[in-house]
Scaffold this active site. Structure first.
Site, PDB file in Angstrom:
ATOM      1  N   GLY A 186       0.836  -1.190   0.000  1.00 14.67           N
ATOM      2  CA  GLY A 186       0.000   0.000   0.000  1.00 14.67           C
ATOM      3  C   GLY A 186       0.872   1.241   0.000  1.00 14.67           C
ATOM      4  O   GLY A 186       2.022   1.195   0.440  1.00 14.67           O
ATOM      5  N   GLN A 198       3.029   9.839   1.214  1.00 14.89           N
ATOM      6  CA  GLN A 198       4.299   9.109   1.237  1.00 14.89           C
ATOM      7  C   GLN A 198       5.145   9.389  -0.006  1.00 14.89           C
ATOM      8  O   GLN A 198       6.327   9.051  -0.031  1.00 14.89           O
ATOM      9  CB  GLN A 198       4.045   7.602   1.323  1.00 14.89           C
ATOM     10  CG  GLN A 198       3.490   7.153   2.675  1.00 14.89           C
ATOM     11  CD  GLN A 198       3.330   5.647   2.701  1.00 14.89           C
ATOM     12  OE1 GLN A 198       2.348   5.119   2.211  1.00 14.89           O
ATOM     13  NE2 GLN A 198       4.329   4.971   3.234  1.00 14.89           N
ATOM     14  N   CYS A 231       5.760  -0.520   6.896  1.00 12.45           N
ATOM     15  CA  CYS A 231       5.394   0.648   6.101  1.00 12.45           C
ATOM     16  C   CYS A 231       6.608   1.084   5.291  1.00 12.45           C
ATOM     17  O   CYS A 231       7.728   1.065   5.800  1.00 12.45           O
ATOM     18  CB  CYS A 231       4.961   1.766   7.048  1.00 12.45           C
ATOM     19  SG  CYS A 231       4.514   3.304   6.221  1.00 12.45           S
ATOM     20  N   LEU A 232       6.365   1.482   4.042  1.00 14.59           N
ATOM     21  CA  LEU A 232       7.490   1.885   3.189  1.00 14.59           C
ATOM     22  C   LEU A 232       8.179   3.146   3.724  1.00 14.59           C
ATOM     23  O   LEU A 232       9.324   3.405   3.380  1.00 14.59           O
ATOM     24  CB  LEU A 232       7.007   2.109   1.748  1.00 14.59           C
ATOM     25  CG  LEU A 232       6.538   0.841   1.023  1.00 14.59           C
ATOM     26  CD1 LEU A 232       6.028   1.189  -0.373  1.00 14.59           C
ATOM     27  CD2 LEU A 232       7.637  -0.211   0.954  1.00 14.59           C
ATOM     28  N   HIS A 259      -4.601   1.159   7.309  1.00 13.07           N
ATOM     29  CA  HIS A 259      -3.248   1.714   7.414  1.00 13.07           C
ATOM     30  C   HIS A 259      -3.091   2.923   6.469  1.00 13.07           C
ATOM     31  O   HIS A 259      -2.609   3.983   6.880  1.00 13.07           O
ATOM     32  CB  HIS A 259      -2.242   0.603   7.078  1.00 13.07           C
ATOM     33  CG  HIS A 259      -0.801   1.017   7.083  1.00 13.07           C
ATOM     34  ND1 HIS A 259       0.124   0.498   7.961  1.00 13.07           N
ATOM     35  CD2 HIS A 259      -0.121   1.900   6.287  1.00 13.07           C
ATOM     36  CE1 HIS A 259       1.311   1.062   7.707  1.00 13.07           C
ATOM     37  NE2 HIS A 259       1.188   1.900   6.699  1.00 13.07           N
ATOM     38  N   GLU A 260      -3.529   2.756   5.226  1.00 17.00           N
ATOM     39  CA  GLU A 260      -3.373   3.848   4.244  1.00 17.00           C
ATOM     40  C   GLU A 260      -4.277   5.031   4.583  1.00 17.00           C
ATOM     41  O   GLU A 260      -3.884   6.191   4.418  1.00 17.00           O
ATOM     42  CB  GLU A 260      -3.663   3.359   2.822  1.00 17.00           C
ATOM     43  CG  GLU A 260      -2.753   2.245   2.318  1.00 17.00           C
ATOM     44  CD  GLU A 260      -1.288   2.461   2.618  1.00 17.00           C
ATOM     45  OE1 GLU A 260      -0.813   3.611   2.565  1.00 17.00           O
ATOM     46  OE2 GLU A 260      -0.597   1.478   2.924  1.00 17.00           O
ATOM     47  N   HIS A 268      -2.680   7.200   7.108  1.00 20.46           N
ATOM     48  CA  HIS A 268      -1.667   8.084   6.513  1.00 20.46           C
ATOM     49  C   HIS A 268      -2.292   9.397   6.054  1.00 20.46           C
ATOM     50  O   HIS A 268      -1.728  10.466   6.250  1.00 20.46           O
ATOM     51  CB  HIS A 268      -1.030   7.432   5.282  1.00 20.46           C
ATOM     52  CG  HIS A 268       0.157   6.552   5.589  1.00 20.46           C
ATOM     53  ND1 HIS A 268       1.259   6.992   6.281  1.00 20.46           N
ATOM     54  CD2 HIS A 268       0.417   5.262   5.268  1.00 20.46           C
ATOM     55  CE1 HIS A 268       2.144   6.005   6.377  1.00 20.46           C
ATOM     56  NE2 HIS A 268       1.662   4.940   5.774  1.00 20.46           N
TER      57      HIS A 268
HETATM   58 NI    NI Z   1       2.452   3.057   5.504  1.00 23.03          NI
END
Ligand code: NI
Length: 177
Positions: A48, A53, A96-97, A138-139, A142
């Site tokens: 995701g 991000q 998470c990236l 999660h997204e 963000h």
């Molecule tokens: Ni993330």
């Protein structure tokens, strides 16, 4: 198509609430952005990616999770997403990236129903459970400036604290360059 820079923990945009997208521009303007986000997420082996991000102030996220069939994925584009129903509870590991190498368990709803716009600018309803539901929550966090590390237990937070401090210091060094 191009890879985008992934903003890491310590970048202020990860802490901001993103602006709603005007549905009228989705079809005309957002296609290249959405394609680049998918490409960037896949190159980084993520499931995701939220717009902030990659430095974009908009309520947009992409998701691509394994579907169970070998090599197949469930892909979703979430624009201006809203959770309209939520049930059950799970507590599973997340990464998470924007937090490379950091993993911790987070409590999430087991199932969610989401209303959003898709990549064509059409209103859609998504019913998700398990990994798909986890990725959506999660997204969506963000997009409100919330990171998964904010939601971990006190014990987990203690465990990941040194890694978080190192990552933040590294991000701040890179931002000065
Ligand atoms: Ni993330």
């Amino acid at each position: 198509m191009a890879l985008m820079k992934i903003y890491k923990y310590g970048e202020p945009i990860l802490r901001r609430k993103m602006k709603p997208v005007d549905p009228a521009i989705i079809r005309k303007k957002l296609q290249p952005v959405i394609e680049d986000m998918f490409e960037t997420m896949e190159a980084a082996h993520g499931v995701g990616l939220a717009a902030n991000q990659v430095g974009l102030d908009m309520r947009l996220a992409v998701i691509s999770i394994p579907s169970g069939d070998e090599g197949e994925t469930i892909d979703a584009v979430l624009i201006n997403p809203v959770i309209v129903e939520k049930t059950g509870e799970m507590n599973e590991e997340e990464g998470c990236l924007s937090f490379p190498g950091i993993f911790a368990k987070v409590k999430r709803f087991q199932k969610v129903k989401v209303h959003c716009f898709n990549e064509k600018g059409m209103p859609v309803e998504i019913n998700a459970e398990g990994l798909f539901a986890k990725a959506i929550q999660h997204e969506m966090d963000h997009l409100d400036g919330i990171c998964f590390t904010d939601k971990v237990s006190a014990i987990s937070r203690l465990k990941i604290k040194p890694a978080l401090s190192r990552l933040k210091a590294e991000t701040e060094r890179n931002m000065k360059r």
